[in-house]
Design a protein around this motif. Structure first.
Motif, PDB file in Angstrom:
ATOM      1  N   GLU A  94       6.013  17.911   3.739  1.00 50.93           N
ATOM      2  CA  GLU A  94       4.806  18.184   4.016  1.00 50.93           C
ATOM      3  C   GLU A  94       4.616  18.236   1.576  1.00 50.93           C
ATOM      4  O   GLU A  94       3.996  19.063   2.008  1.00 50.93           O
ATOM      5  CB  GLU A  94       4.881  19.736   4.190  1.00 50.93           C
ATOM      6  N   ASP A  95       5.384  17.257   1.607  1.00 48.15           N
ATOM      7  CA  ASP A  95       5.192  18.129  -0.097  1.00 48.15           C
ATOM      8  C   ASP A  95       4.884  16.259  -0.856  1.00 48.15           C
ATOM      9  O   ASP A  95       3.940  15.575  -0.227  1.00 48.15           O
ATOM     10  CB  ASP A  95       6.131  18.452  -0.711  1.00 48.15           C
ATOM     11  N   ASP A  96       4.028  16.786  -2.025  1.00 47.02           N
ATOM     12  CA  ASP A  96       3.871  15.169  -2.448  1.00 47.02           C
ATOM     13  C   ASP A  96       4.571  14.524  -2.173  1.00 47.02           C
ATOM     14  O   ASP A  96       6.425  14.021  -2.246  1.00 47.02           O
ATOM     15  CB  ASP A  96       3.583  15.178  -4.155  1.00 47.02           C
ATOM     16  N   GLU A  97       4.542  12.897  -1.708  1.00 47.77           N
ATOM     17  CA  GLU A  97       5.048  12.408  -1.560  1.00 47.77           C
ATOM     18  C   GLU A  97       4.860  10.529  -0.811  1.00 47.77           C
ATOM     19  O   GLU A  97       3.568  10.497  -0.484  1.00 47.77           O
ATOM     20  CB  GLU A  97       6.303  12.696   0.779  1.00 47.77           C
ATOM     21  N   LEU A  98       5.329   9.850  -1.516  1.00 47.02           N
ATOM     22  CA  LEU A  98       5.012   8.412  -0.902  1.00 47.02           C
ATOM     23  C   LEU A  98       5.531   7.836   0.211  1.00 47.02           C
ATOM     24  O   LEU A  98       7.084   7.398   0.441  1.00 47.02           O
ATOM     25  CB  LEU A  98       5.615   7.143  -2.310  1.00 47.02           C
ATOM     26  N   VAL A  99       4.469   7.371   1.204  1.00 45.94           N
ATOM     27  CA  VAL A  99       4.740   6.237   1.969  1.00 45.94           C
ATOM     28  C   VAL A  99       4.148   4.624   1.862  1.00 45.94           C
ATOM     29  O   VAL A  99       2.914   4.274   1.360  1.00 45.94           O
ATOM     30  CB  VAL A  99       4.658   6.336   3.614  1.00 45.94           C
ATOM     31  N   LEU A 100       5.151   3.909   1.365  1.00 50.31           N
ATOM     32  CA  LEU A 100       4.984   2.768   1.600  1.00 50.31           C
ATOM     33  C   LEU A 100       4.826   1.234   2.397  1.00 50.31           C
ATOM     34  O   LEU A 100       6.063   1.366   3.542  1.00 50.31           O
ATOM     35  CB  LEU A 100       5.743   1.731   0.408  1.00 50.31           C
ATOM     36  N   ALA A 101       4.497   0.921   2.734  1.00 47.46           N
ATOM     37  CA  ALA A 101       4.823  -0.351   3.191  1.00 47.46           C
ATOM     38  C   ALA A 101       3.557  -1.835   3.248  1.00 47.46           C
ATOM     39  O   ALA A 101       2.537  -1.891   2.036  1.00 47.46           O
ATOM     40  CB  ALA A 101       3.436  -0.059   4.978  1.00 47.46           C
ATOM     41  N   VAL A 106       0.843  -1.172   0.392  1.00 48.24           N
ATOM     42  CA  VAL A 106      -0.166  -0.007   0.414  1.00 48.24           C
ATOM     43  C   VAL A 106       0.957   0.903   0.279  1.00 48.24           C
ATOM     44  O   VAL A 106       1.749   1.338   0.800  1.00 48.24           O
ATOM     45  CB  VAL A 106      -0.453   0.022   1.212  1.00 48.24           C
ATOM     46  N   ALA A 107       1.090   2.144  -0.210  1.00 50.56           N
ATOM     47  CA  ALA A 107       1.502   3.293  -1.067  1.00 50.56           C
ATOM     48  C   ALA A 107       0.257   4.641  -0.102  1.00 50.56           C
ATOM     49  O   ALA A 107      -1.000   4.885  -1.187  1.00 50.56           O
ATOM     50  CB  ALA A 107       1.702   4.433  -2.366  1.00 50.56           C
ATOM     51  N   ALA A 108       0.692   5.012   0.393  1.00 47.58           N
ATOM     52  CA  ALA A 108       0.071   6.379   1.165  1.00 47.58           C
ATOM     53  C   ALA A 108       0.846   7.580  -0.068  1.00 47.58           C
ATOM     54  O   ALA A 108       1.433   8.274   0.151  1.00 47.58           O
ATOM     55  CB  ALA A 108      -0.182   6.607   2.724  1.00 47.58           C
ATOM     56  N   ALA A 109      -0.536   8.554  -1.071  1.00 48.11           N
ATOM     57  CA  ALA A 109       0.354   9.661  -1.947  1.00 48.11           C
ATOM     58  C   ALA A 109      -0.165  10.525  -1.090  1.00 48.11           C
ATOM     59  O   ALA A 109      -1.104  10.903  -1.512  1.00 48.11           O
ATOM     60  CB  ALA A 109      -0.210   8.650  -3.072  1.00 48.11           C
ATOM     61  N   GLN A 110       0.464  10.919  -0.224  1.00 46.86           N
ATOM     62  CA  GLN A 110       0.804  12.349   0.689  1.00 46.86           C
ATOM     63  C   GLN A 110       0.445  13.945  -0.671  1.00 46.86           C
ATOM     64  O   GLN A 110       1.607  13.527  -1.178  1.00 46.86           O
ATOM     65  CB  GLN A 110       1.602  12.873   1.071  1.00 46.86           C
ATOM     66  N   MET A 111      -0.424  14.550  -0.257  1.00 51.86           N
ATOM     67  CA  MET A 111      -0.085  16.033  -1.427  1.00 51.86           C
ATOM     68  C   MET A 111       0.346  16.544  -0.380  1.00 51.86           C
ATOM     69  O   MET A 111      -0.056  16.694   0.505  1.00 51.86           O
ATOM     70  CB  MET A 111      -1.144  16.022  -2.485  1.00 51.86           C
ATOM     71  N   GLY A 112       1.579  17.702  -1.319  1.00 51.68           N
ATOM     72  CA  GLY A 112       1.518  18.747  -0.969  1.00 51.68           C
ATOM     73  C   GLY A 112       0.655  19.539  -0.977  1.00 51.68           C
ATOM     74  O   GLY A 112      -1.081  19.689  -1.584  1.00 51.68           O
ATOM     75  N   PRO A 113       0.686  21.266  -1.168  1.00 47.29           N
ATOM     76  CA  PRO A 113      -0.839  22.273  -1.451  1.00 47.29           C
ATOM     77  C   PRO A 113      -0.982  21.867  -3.014  1.00 47.29           C
ATOM     78  O   PRO A 113      -0.334  21.892  -3.519  1.00 47.29           O
ATOM     79  CB  PRO A 113      -0.257  23.583  -0.852  1.00 47.29           C
ATOM     80  N   VAL A 114      -2.262  22.441  -2.672  1.00 50.25           N
ATOM     81  CA  VAL A 114      -2.724  22.258  -4.493  1.00 50.25           C
ATOM     82  C   VAL A 114      -3.747  23.834  -4.141  1.00 50.25           C
ATOM     83  O   VAL A 114      -4.369  24.446  -3.186  1.00 50.25           O
ATOM     84  CB  VAL A 114      -4.121  21.555  -4.680  1.00 50.25           C
ATOM     85  N   ALA A 115      -2.893  25.013  -5.560  1.00 46.21           N
ATOM     86  CA  ALA A 115      -3.032  26.172  -5.151  1.00 46.21           C
ATOM     87  C   ALA A 115      -5.014  27.006  -5.914  1.00 46.21           C
ATOM     88  O   ALA A 115      -6.044  25.358  -6.376  1.00 46.21           O
ATOM     89  CB  ALA A 115      -2.380  26.866  -6.132  1.00 46.21           C
TER      90      ALA A 115
END
Ligand code: ING
Length: 299
Positions: A260-267, A6-15
């Motif tokens: 705090e940006d677009d970042e993949l967190v996998l487990a 599973v990947a948590a696909a974190q996003m940073g800000p969207v304008a």
């Protein structure tokens, strides 16, 4: 073992004025990066396609409607569904839903690896307020823009029993227990969480603590994995919590974001680990006494 990457696909800000195509390009990049690292399921945040627009008073219907999707997949999001199916990766996507009969929901769609739409969850616990509150540094008008959804369901997907929740839902034990009573093994939760909580700023310093606290408790007390995925960072001047994380049925944070940006967190999620708890400490059939808890649903 029933393992799923599973990947948590974190996003940073969207304008506020970010074109859908630009945001979808970021989602595609996260999706491809996750697939490249072996992910089978990619979880995107709540309202992933737009800025967190409930921070604004929007009186013009056309302006408001521009933040909503009337079709999912629609013309600008189909590319995401097609690429995911091509890569054989499933995903959850949070977005603002405007139904043909004019209802508005804070929605998350769950898609399996073959492109099958598994579920469409509509946020139950809609926080904030419905009318402008000028004393606030920024608004939280979710109750102006969204109706509450009908409830919490589980679905067979990714080799297990999967459920969805959204943002404020994660703060309520009922969310996890209603899913837990249906045998949930993996709860997917996108969130947009401003650090500053206007009604009681004393809580601001605990934003990160509360985030982990509620998801870890929900995971442990129901013997389920929990994936929390942020759209975080300073979005249009509002600092929002990142700290996306994947939590085991034991309540341990097994992976978490460090930006705090677009970042993949996998487990590597072993769904069988749920039963270490469901068969023992939280064997509901054996130990739970619903007739002692009537107050929970009666009041
Ligand atoms: N955001 C916030 C959340 O529940 C909030 C609102 C923040 C409520 C802090 C209470 C305390 O994470 C959304 N979108 O629900």
């Amino acid at each position: 073992p029933r393992e799923v990457v599973v990947a948590a696909a974190q996003m940073g800000p969207v304008a506020r004025d970010a074109p859908r195509a630009e945001v979808v390009e970021r989602l595609l990049s996260l999706l491809r990066g996750a697939a490249h690292r072996g992910a089978e399921l990619v979880v995107f945040p709540e309202l992933a396609l737009t800025t967190f627009f409930p921070r604004y008073v929007i009186d013009d219907d056309a302006e408001l409607d521009a933040f909503f999707e009337t079709e999912m997949p629609g013309p600008e999001t189909k590319v995401l569904f097609d690429e995911a199916a091509r890569l054989g990766v499933g995903f959850q996507l949070g977005y603002a839903e405007l139904t043909p009969d004019g209802h508005r929901y804070n929605t998350a769609i769950l898609v399996e690896r073959d492109g099958r739409i598994v579920s469409r969850y509509r946020k139950v616990h809609v926080p904030g307020h419905a009318d402008e509150e000028p004393w606030r540094a920024f608004q939280h008008l979710e109750r102006r823009y969204f109706e509450p959804g009908p409830g919490f369901e589980v679905h067979e997907a990714f080799g297990g029993i999967v459920g969805s929740a959204t943002c404020n839902d994660r703060r309520w034990p009922e969310t996890y227990r209603v899913l837990g009573l249906q045998g949930v093994e993996l709860v997917l939760i996108g969130y947009n969480t401003p650090i500053h909580y206007a009604p009681d700023p004393g809580q601001d310093r605990l934003a990160g603590h509360h985030n982990t606290l509620v998801m870890a408790a929900g995971a442990y007390q129901n013997g389920t994995w929990v994936v929390g995925v942020a759209k975080g960072g300073v979005e249009e001047g509002v600092w929002s919590l990142a700290e996306s994380q994947i939590i085991s049925p034991g309540g341990e944070v097994v992976a978490r974001a460090t930006t705090e940006d677009d970042e993949l967190v996998l487990a590597l999620v072993d769904l069988d680990r749920c039963w270490d708890y469901k068969r023992t400490v939280f064997n509901f059939a054996q130990y739970r006494l619903p007739d002692r808890y009537r107050l929970i649903t009666d009041l």
